[in-house]
Design an enzyme around this catalytic site. Sequence first.
Site, short mmCIF file in Angstrom:
data_model
loop_
_atom_site.label_atom_id
_atom_site.label_comp_id
_atom_site.label_asym_id
_atom_site.label_seq_id
_atom_site.Cartn_x
_atom_site.Cartn_y
_atom_site.Cartn_z
N ARG A 159 0.85 -1.21 0.00
CA ARG A 159 0.00 0.00 0.00
C ARG A 159 0.88 1.26 0.00
NH1 ARG A 159 -4.86 -0.52 -1.36
NH2 ARG A 159 -5.68 1.55 -1.55
N HIS A 201 2.29 1.59 -3.47
CA HIS A 201 1.19 2.04 -4.34
C HIS A 201 0.94 3.53 -4.14
CE1 HIS A 201 -3.29 2.70 -4.56
NE2 HIS A 201 -3.07 2.27 -5.77
#
Length: 203
Positions: free
Chosen positions: A35, A38
């Site tokens: 995450r 990302h």
Amino acid sequence: MRRTVHPIETESYRIMRSRADFDRFEPLTRAVVERVVHTTADPSWTGEVVADEAALRQGRDALLAGAPLITDVRMAASGITAREVRVGLDFPGVADAAASEELTRSAAGMRLAAAEHPRGAVWAIGNAPTALTELLRLAENGELEPALIVGVPVGFVGAVDSKAALRRSGLPAVSTLTERGGAAIAAAAINALLYWAEPGGNR
Ligand SMILES: C/C1=C2N=C(/C=C3N=C(/C(C)=C4\N[C@@](C)([C@@H]5N=C1[C@](C)(CCC(=O)O)[C@H]5CC(=O)O)[C@@](C)(CC(=O)O)[C@@H]4CCC(=O)O)[C@@](C)(CC(=O)O)[C@@H]\3CCC(=O)O)C(C)(C)[C@@H]/2CCC(=O)O
């Protein structure tokens, strides 16, 4: 938590996984690292995040059980949309406490929040090194027992030292190794825990 993933996000994860190897990470650690990569579009974060799988599981369990979630700044809270968040800076009396005790407002916010939530809360520090240092002082004094501290303050003053102290403390934690961090990173780590669904990971 079940959520609808936008096709752009799915494509982003596909591209990200073609650029970096996440297989070495345990499941929740992987979810957090992915995450963060990302969020930043920067695979070099795979070598930056320090997380303990058991601590992440404890933090996730606490979040799912409804434990208080407290951030240092509003920016970090704004990035967490899946559940209620309290912000240290918004606790009543922060400005007065900061002035009278010669603290930053971020640190004063942690002191006031910890007085209200001394045990079992999840803390996400994305901006202010002094907020993390204050949490460590409270824990050292026996005034704070966190379920998890996401300690990723950013900057050239105090960020590295406060995160190293967090790792030395033995508290359940996620941190980063260098000056890098920030409100978006704190939100990403918390979101990873909230979105993650066993057994297949977060997507
Ligand atoms: C020293 C501080 C730093 N702030 C950094 C980076 C960013 N801060 C932004 C904003 C809008 C806010 N920062 C405060 C938390 C403010 N920042 C500080 C303090 C002076 C001290 C904190 C500390 O050293 O531990 C702190 C004020 C305080 O008394 O606590 C903020 C409350 C200031 C304000 O608006 O009054 C505010 C938080 C707003 C919120 O609730 O969300 C930036 C957006 C500024 C910008 O770039 O325009 C940015 C965001 C970075 C991020 O991704 O989180 C540093 C660089 C982290 C720096 C600490 C270390 C250093 O090297 O100087």
